[in-house]
Design an enzyme around this catalytic site. Structure first.
Site, short mmCIF file in Angstrom:
data_model
loop_
_atom_site.label_atom_id
_atom_site.label_comp_id
_atom_site.label_asym_id
_atom_site.label_seq_id
_atom_site.Cartn_x
_atom_site.Cartn_y
_atom_site.Cartn_z
N SER A 192 0.85 -1.20 0.00
CA SER A 192 0.00 0.00 0.00
C SER A 192 0.88 1.24 0.00
O SER A 192 2.03 1.21 0.45
CB SER A 192 -0.87 0.00 1.26
OG SER A 192 -1.49 1.23 1.43
N TYR A 226 -1.70 -0.70 10.42
CA TYR A 226 -1.77 -1.05 8.99
C TYR A 226 -0.49 -0.57 8.27
O TYR A 226 0.13 -1.32 7.52
CB TYR A 226 -3.01 -0.42 8.36
CG TYR A 226 -3.22 -0.77 6.90
CD1 TYR A 226 -3.61 -2.04 6.52
CD2 TYR A 226 -3.04 0.19 5.91
CE1 TYR A 226 -3.80 -2.37 5.18
CE2 TYR A 226 -3.24 -0.12 4.56
CZ TYR A 226 -3.61 -1.40 4.20
OH TYR A 226 -3.80 -1.71 2.88
N LYS A 250 2.39 -2.98 6.38
CA LYS A 250 2.71 -2.83 4.96
C LYS A 250 4.17 -2.40 4.77
O LYS A 250 4.82 -2.79 3.79
CB LYS A 250 1.74 -1.84 4.31
CG LYS A 250 0.30 -2.36 4.25
CD LYS A 250 0.17 -3.64 3.42
CE LYS A 250 -1.26 -4.08 3.21
NZ LYS A 250 -1.39 -5.25 2.34
P1 NAP Z 1 -11.10 -6.28 0.64
O1 NAP Z 1 -12.12 -5.61 -0.21
O2 NAP Z 1 -11.24 -6.16 2.13
O3 NAP Z 1 -11.02 -7.82 0.23
C1 NAP Z 1 -10.12 -8.64 0.91
C2 NAP Z 1 -10.32 -10.11 0.52
O4 NAP Z 1 -9.43 -10.89 1.35
C3 NAP Z 1 -11.74 -10.59 0.81
O5 NAP Z 1 -12.15 -11.50 -0.17
C4 NAP Z 1 -11.57 -11.30 2.17
O6 NAP Z 1 -12.51 -12.32 2.38
C5 NAP Z 1 -10.18 -11.88 2.04
N1 NAP Z 1 -9.62 -12.15 3.36
C6 NAP Z 1 -9.53 -11.28 4.38
N2 NAP Z 1 -9.03 -11.90 5.46
C7 NAP Z 1 -8.82 -13.21 5.10
C8 NAP Z 1 -8.35 -14.36 5.78
N3 NAP Z 1 -8.01 -14.32 7.09
N4 NAP Z 1 -8.25 -15.51 5.10
C9 NAP Z 1 -8.62 -15.58 3.81
N5 NAP Z 1 -9.08 -14.53 3.10
C10 NAP Z 1 -9.20 -13.35 3.75
O7 NAP Z 1 -9.64 -5.76 0.32
P2 NAP Z 1 -9.09 -4.99 -0.99
O8 NAP Z 1 -9.42 -3.57 -0.86
O9 NAP Z 1 -9.43 -5.74 -2.22
O10 NAP Z 1 -7.52 -5.13 -0.72
C11 NAP Z 1 -6.73 -6.12 -1.37
C12 NAP Z 1 -5.26 -5.80 -1.11
O11 NAP Z 1 -4.96 -4.49 -1.58
C13 NAP Z 1 -4.88 -5.81 0.37
O12 NAP Z 1 -3.59 -6.35 0.51
C14 NAP Z 1 -4.89 -4.35 0.75
O13 NAP Z 1 -4.06 -4.08 1.86
C15 NAP Z 1 -4.37 -3.74 -0.53
N6 NAP Z 1 -4.71 -2.32 -0.71
C16 NAP Z 1 -6.02 -1.94 -0.73
C17 NAP Z 1 -6.32 -0.58 -0.90
C18 NAP Z 1 -7.75 -0.09 -0.92
O14 NAP Z 1 -7.95 1.12 -0.80
N7 NAP Z 1 -8.73 -0.92 -1.11
C19 NAP Z 1 -5.27 0.35 -1.03
C20 NAP Z 1 -3.96 -0.09 -1.00
C21 NAP Z 1 -3.68 -1.44 -0.85
P3 NAP Z 1 -13.90 -12.02 3.18
O15 NAP Z 1 -14.60 -10.93 2.42
O16 NAP Z 1 -14.57 -13.32 3.15
O17 NAP Z 1 -13.47 -11.55 4.54
#
Ligand code: NAP
Length: 244
Positions: free
Chosen positions: A136, A149, A153
């Site tokens: 991130s 967080y 990261k």
């Molecule tokens: P998200 O919408 O919260 O989706 C996360 C996914 O991971 C969901 O399918 C969730 O399943 C699964 N997950 C969470 N905990 C888990 C566990 N213990 N075991 C197995 N699966 C698990 O997240 P996202 O926004 O797509 O983020 C994806 C990546 O991008 C992450 O590494 C995040 O840090 C990074 N990122 C995101 C952003 C942002 O603004 N969105 C910005 C920078 C970086 P459930 O739904 O079933 O819990």
């Protein structure tokens, strides 16, 4: 330009929603065989219907033994995308040990454990591979109430470099991408305050948050043949935020 990923096997974590789901869709579209892992069965069933042939694994990455058992038994993976993560925000003075432990278990330990499983398979088979970590912008920029967080990261960025050093001789490349906010459940929950959003966007030369396709496109490039000389890189997707 074809990414050259036809027929390779890829493991992607946290694919139930959002970025992980989009990564599986694009890999499936370019002919990669995907092992899609997440913790909600209903999400996996939908994904398997949309992307025929994608294999699914339903488990909680917070469970060390289950992870070892479920993923340890799969065949060798050419590609790994460590996407799953959690973002639990607390003011610094109120951070609990529980939130600290859960966050580091998920965002660092699980990344390391799954990478170990995949790397061991690649080394045993003597085949090259690529690992992508999804970090991130928060790894390099402090944000209010994001101490834990940001720390997970930041550690993930350094873990990526350390892995690249040790796994390079085995022809395994490891890179990390550092997106700014993306409109997913995680992004929406943590960026619902218009003032917080404005403060961030005012410091961003491109003046907007990232689209899903911006993130997925860069990940595809870093998984592909076209970036075969790149390892240990951190790739900002922050609209120029870190330049300011
Ligand atoms: P998200 O919408 O919260 O989706 C996360 C996914 O991971 C969901 O399918 C969730 O399943 C699964 N997950 C969470 N905990 C888990 C566990 N213990 N075991 C197995 N699966 C698990 O997240 P996202 O926004 O797509 O983020 C994806 C990546 O991008 C992450 O590494 C995040 O840090 C990074 N990122 C995101 C952003 C942002 O603004 N969105 C910005 C920078 C970086 P459930 O739904 O079933 O819990």
């Amino acid at each position: 330009m074809e990414p050259g990923l036809v027929g390779l096997w890829a493991l992607v974590t946290g694919v139930g929603k959002s970025i992980g789901c989009a990564i599986v869709q694009v890999l499936h579209a370019v002919g990669t065989q995907v092992m899609a892992m997440s913790r909600t069965r209903a999400d996996l069933d939908i994904l398997a219907c949309e992307c025929s042939g994608v294999k699914t694994v339903c488990m909680d990455l917070g469970d060390w033994e289950a992870t070892e058992q479920e993923l340890g038994g799969m065949g060798p993976m050419d590609l790994l995308v460590n996407n799953a993560a959690i973002a639990l925000l607390q003011p610094f003075q109120e951070i609990t040990k529980e939130v600290f432990d859960t966050s580091f278990d998920m965002n660092l330990w699980a990344v390391m454990q799954v990478s170990q499983i995949v790397a061991r398979g690649l080394v045993a088979w003597g085949t090259p591979g690529t690992i992508m970590n999804i970090s991130s912008q928060a790894s390099q920029h402090a944000i209010d109430r994001h101490s834990i967080y940001c720390s997970t990261k930041g550690a993930q960025d350094m873990l990526t470099k350390a892995m690249a050093l040790e796994l390079g001789p085995h022809k395994i490349c490891i890179n990390v991408v550092n997106p700014t906010v993306v409109s997913t459940p995680m992004g929406t929950v943590n960026w619902s305050d218009p003032q917080k959003v404005k403060t961030m966007l005012d410091c961003m030369p491109l003046g907007r948050f990232a689209k899903m396709e911006n993130v997925v496109g860069s990940i595809l490039f870093l998984l592909s043949d076209h970036s075969g000389m790149t390892t240990s890189a951190t790739l900002p997707m922050d609209g120029g935020f870190l330049a300011t």
